[in-house]
Structures are given as structure tokens and as C-alpha cells.
Design a protein around this motif. Sequence first.
Motif, short mmCIF file in Angstrom:
data_model
loop_
_atom_site.label_atom_id
_atom_site.label_comp_id
_atom_site.label_asym_id
_atom_site.label_seq_id
_atom_site.Cartn_x
_atom_site.Cartn_y
_atom_site.Cartn_z
N GLN A 345 0.93 -1.05 -0.20
CA GLN A 345 -0.01 0.05 0.12
C GLN A 345 0.99 1.13 0.16
N ARG A 346 2.14 1.15 0.76
CA ARG A 346 2.89 2.43 0.82
C ARG A 346 3.83 2.49 -0.38
N LEU A 347 4.24 1.29 -1.05
CA LEU A 347 4.89 1.55 -2.20
C LEU A 347 4.17 1.66 -3.37
N VAL A 348 2.94 1.37 -3.78
CA VAL A 348 2.19 1.64 -5.06
C VAL A 348 2.23 2.96 -5.46
N PRO A 349 1.79 3.94 -4.38
CA PRO A 349 1.81 5.29 -4.97
C PRO A 349 3.19 5.86 -4.98
N ARG A 350 4.32 5.31 -4.70
CA ARG A 350 5.76 5.91 -4.87
C ARG A 350 6.14 5.36 -6.38
N VAL A 351 5.53 4.48 -7.09
CA VAL A 351 6.24 3.95 -8.21
C VAL A 351 5.66 4.91 -9.39
N PRO A 352 6.70 5.44 -10.12
CA PRO A 352 6.23 6.37 -11.13
C PRO A 352 5.18 5.66 -12.05
N THR A 353 4.27 6.67 -12.42
CA THR A 353 3.11 6.21 -13.18
C THR A 353 3.45 5.22 -14.48
N ARG A 354 4.28 5.61 -15.33
CA ARG A 354 4.69 4.81 -16.48
C ARG A 354 5.07 3.29 -16.05
N GLN A 355 5.92 3.28 -15.18
CA GLN A 355 6.57 2.27 -14.49
C GLN A 355 5.73 1.29 -13.89
N LEU A 356 4.61 1.76 -13.30
CA LEU A 356 3.31 1.12 -12.73
C LEU A 356 2.76 0.28 -13.83
N ALA A 357 2.44 1.02 -14.88
CA ALA A 357 1.82 0.77 -15.90
C ALA A 357 2.34 -0.66 -16.46
N GLY A 358 3.93 -0.43 -16.80
CA GLY A 358 4.55 -1.60 -17.07
C GLY A 358 4.40 -2.77 -16.41
N ALA A 359 4.77 -2.50 -14.94
CA ALA A 359 4.45 -3.62 -13.98
C ALA A 359 3.25 -4.32 -14.05
N LEU A 360 2.18 -3.69 -14.17
CA LEU A 360 1.04 -4.05 -14.12
C LEU A 360 0.66 -5.22 -15.51
N ARG A 361 1.35 -4.68 -16.74
CA ARG A 361 1.34 -5.49 -17.96
C ARG A 361 2.15 -6.83 -17.48
N THR A 362 3.20 -6.60 -17.27
CA THR A 362 4.05 -7.90 -17.06
C THR A 362 3.42 -9.02 -15.97
N MET A 363 2.48 -8.36 -15.00
CA MET A 363 1.76 -9.36 -14.14
C MET A 363 0.47 -10.06 -14.67
N GLU A 364 0.22 -9.78 -15.94
CA GLU A 364 -0.95 -10.28 -16.56
C GLU A 364 -0.69 -11.87 -16.78
N SER A 365 0.31 -12.44 -16.91
CA SER A 365 0.50 -13.72 -16.99
C SER A 365 -0.46 -14.79 -16.13
N LYS A 366 -0.87 -15.52 -16.64
CA LYS A 366 -1.70 -16.63 -15.94
C LYS A 366 -1.08 -17.12 -14.56
N ARG A 367 0.35 -17.60 -14.99
CA ARG A 367 1.01 -18.15 -13.59
C ARG A 367 0.89 -17.24 -12.62
N PHE A 368 1.56 -15.95 -13.14
CA PHE A 368 1.72 -14.84 -12.03
C PHE A 368 0.54 -14.64 -11.13
N LEU A 369 -0.75 -14.58 -12.14
CA LEU A 369 -2.06 -14.12 -11.21
C LEU A 369 -2.48 -15.44 -10.40
N ASP A 370 -2.34 -16.42 -10.96
CA ASP A 370 -2.72 -17.66 -10.03
C ASP A 370 -1.95 -17.65 -8.77
N TRP A 371 -0.70 -17.54 -8.87
CA TRP A 371 0.17 -17.42 -7.56
C TRP A 371 -0.30 -16.16 -6.91
N ALA A 372 -0.19 -15.00 -7.37
CA ALA A 372 -0.73 -13.69 -6.60
C ALA A 372 -2.01 -13.94 -5.91
#
Length: 416
Positions: A345-372
Motif C-alpha cells: 500500500q505504501r509502495l504503489v503510490p511511489r512507483v512512477p506512473t509509467r513504470q506502474l503501467a509496465g509492472a501491471l502489464r508484466t503481471m498479466e501472465s496466468k501463472r503470476f495471477l494464479d500465484w498472487a
Amino acid sequence: MRVSEDSRTSPQERFQARPYHPLAVPRRATKRGIARTPLERDCDVLICGGSFAGLAVARELADSGADVLVIDRYEIGERQTSACGIPTGWLEALDLQRALQQTFGELVIHTPYTTVRYRLPWTFSTFDYGTLCEALADQGAFTFETAKVDGRSGKVVHTDRGDIRAGMIVDALGWRRVLGAGENVQPPEALLSRGLEVHPNGSGDDMEIWIDRSYVPAGYGWSFPAGDELRIGVGSFDPRFHVREPTVRLATDLSAETVRYQGNWIPHALRNATEDGLFFAGDSAGHCLPLTAEGIRTALYFGLAVGRELSDVLGGRRSVSDALLRYSRFSASNARAFEWMLRCQRLVPRVPTRQLAGALRTMESKRFLDWAFGHYLEIAHPRFVTAGPRRAPVAVRVPAQMLDPARAAASRSAVP
Ligand SMILES: Cc1cc2nc3c(=O)[nH]c(=O)nc-3n(C[C@H](O)[C@H](O)[C@H](O)COP(=O)(O)OP(=O)(O)OC[C@H]3O[C@@H](n4cnc5c(N)ncnc54)[C@H](O)[C@@H]3O)c2cc1C
């Protein structure tokens, strides 16, 4: 202290005079205006707060035979303070499907630079608050009274209708922790987020989240469809940031009406789950998950845990002090997960918006989503509902003054 009719009879006489049906609809006694008669009595278990946490505690005591009293300033199910989204498994496990409104297999997250569509390994549903509370209350066997809790002295709870004495007391009153010892910490100093939403008529197919700093610097916006209603709101992790204007703006951007407001403070840090001989469950113990502000299933989860401890005390299987210790440890055993969520919760607001978008796209894999999302559900998993015993009714109710196991066991064996 005034003495009520009720408290002049012995607990045993009162219990015998009372119809006992484990699955009976709770008796209602809403009192308003001049009909708001004095309420002075004692009981075995007093549950303050008749929402998710309080009703979950009561459910676990349905078979205890105890004199359980639930009090709330409103009728059960009258005041919704949530978008009412929950993992569907919780509705199924608790047999509350009749409250279900809409189910989602995906979570759609918008940021200024991208939109991701996460396929969840389990589904999320919205539900009708009033119906859910009614259905959960139907699973308990308790007396209900409307009363505003003002505070307590020891094991006496002061309400606007009088004093109630109880052998065991549960504070399920939400973030204010009204029955806590000492001065309560008030916002904005307290570790609280704030949330506000509108409930316009409308419909949609997607459960949507906005991580967009033009709405809220630290927090998120949401739109949860629930049948013919949308629940559109904004939550801020920073309690100083006001969310009314962004809530209106988000709703307007979605061409929705800004009607039927509701909002509240949302705790984002665990607090002691027991204090001064009392049990705290749900928001009163900070049992709402940081980052997502999901506090319904955790209120149910910890409410069930309290109920099971109290049931064991009433059944003579353990002492009150054991129950307090066990429950306190159980709540604390979840601390790592809550702290981890708070770090995010404290980290997410500090991540620059473009990087956050990139990170969210990376997390789209089924394997990661199932795990998380698998790990996320493990914090308060619905299997907890069936993990606990629904005990057979005991032959005799255990009065408040007999809350030590040896005396309770002796009283049970005296029943023919
Ligand atoms: C806008 C918003 C949206 C949310 N959306 C979601 C969501 O979609 N999913 C999710 O999981 N969580 C959500 N939450 C969080 C969730 O609502 C809470 O974590 C949850 O309601 C906690 O349940 P509880 O039983 O502990 O407390 P509450 O639901 O707050 O219940 C407390 C009860 O105590 C009563 N009470 C309070 N003070 C007194 C008093 N002095 N005397 C008598 N009675 C009193 C109240 O009337 C109420 O019935 C949201 C929160 C907000 C603010």
C-alpha cells in the motif's frame, strides 16, 4: 444502576422461558422515539455490532444454548457501508448465495498509460447488504436490540437505553473500537484510510479499478456493478485527502449519477484483538486488508474465530482467559500478511506512473495471477468456514457466572 425486570430472574429461568431454535430468525426489538424503552439486562454473551463481524460471531454460537444478545444502533442490514464485493467462495461457504448480485471472473485495472484485464483464479461477487445480513442472522439464535453503545465500565456496557452486563463481550462496532480501553485515536492521526462511494442506477459487466493519481494520489477508484446498480467510489490511503470531489468526478466521467452516497473510515493496521477481557473482531481490530481495503471476508473470518472460542467457553471446553489468549494469538498470527499488504500500500503510490503501467502489464501472465491471487485468498480463505465444527446443541445453557470450565462441566452432567 437501574434494575430491569429481566435481571431479577435467574439466567436459568430466563433461558427456560425463551423459545430456543438454533436456526430461528432473531427476535427484533427496534425502539424509536418514545418507544425506545429502557434496556437493562444481563446476558452470557454480548455482541456489540450487528454487521459482518458481529453476525459471524453470533452464527458460531447458534448451538451453544447461551443467552446471546446482539446490539446495534441500526436494524440489522439497514446501513450499508461498503461496495459489498467479496470472493464468491465466501458466499458459498456460508450459504449466503441468495444475497449474490453479480459475479466477475476478471479484474480490470485502468491507469493513465494502460488498461489490464486480470483473469482471476477465483471469482469475485457483489452482494446485497441487507439480504446478506438477514441470511447470516438467520443462522444464529440470539436476541437483537437496537441501542447505541456509548462505552463501558469493566463488563458493563453503557448504551443509550441502559446498561448491559455480560460474561463475555465482543466489540464488532467497526473502526471506532468504541469499547477499547483508553482514549481512541481519531482520524486523521489514526492508521485509517477513507472511502466514499455513490450508488447510481446502472449496469456493467466488469469489476473495474482506477489507479490514477488525478483522482487520488495514494489510493484507487472503483466501479462495482451489482445488478441494476453501480457502486462507484474512491478510497484514499491518506486520511487527510478528501475523496468527495474525486468520487463525483469519477462518477461523472463514467456518465453516472452522483446519488446515494455512503462512506466511512477504513482501518489499515492491525490492532490488539483482545483487550481488558474483551474480544475485538473486524474493523475494530483493524482486520481490513491494507492496499485492497477488503474487510468483509476478514471480518467474517475473525468473527467466526471469536465465535468458536466463545462456543468452547460456553461448552466448558476452555476458560475465558484461554479463549482470549488463543484468539489474540490467532489474530496476531496473521500479522505478516497484513504487514506485507501495508508495505505494498505504501509502495504503489511511489512507483512512477509509467513504470506502474509496465509492472501491471508484466503481471498479466496466468501463472503470476494464479500465484498472487491464490496467496491473497489464503489470507482468510473460505475453507475456514467448514474447518470449524458446528456443534450439536448442548443440553443446558451456561450462565454468565459459570464461565470456568470445571463448573460448566459440572452443570452439564447435572442435566438428566
Ligand atoms: C466506501 C467503502 C467501500 C468498501 N467496499 C468494500 C468491499 O467492496 N469489499 C470489502 O471486503 N470491504 C469493503 N469495505 C470495507 C468494509 O466495509 C469493512 O471492512 C467492513 O464493513 C468491516 O465489517 P465490521 O463488521 O467489522 O464493521 P462494520 O461493517 O462497520 O459494522 C459495524 C457495526 O457496528 C454498528 N455500530 C457502530 N458504532 C456503534 C455504536 N456506537 N453503537 C451501536 N452500534 C454501532 C454499525 O451500525 C454497524 O452495524 C469498504 C469500506 C468503505 C468505507
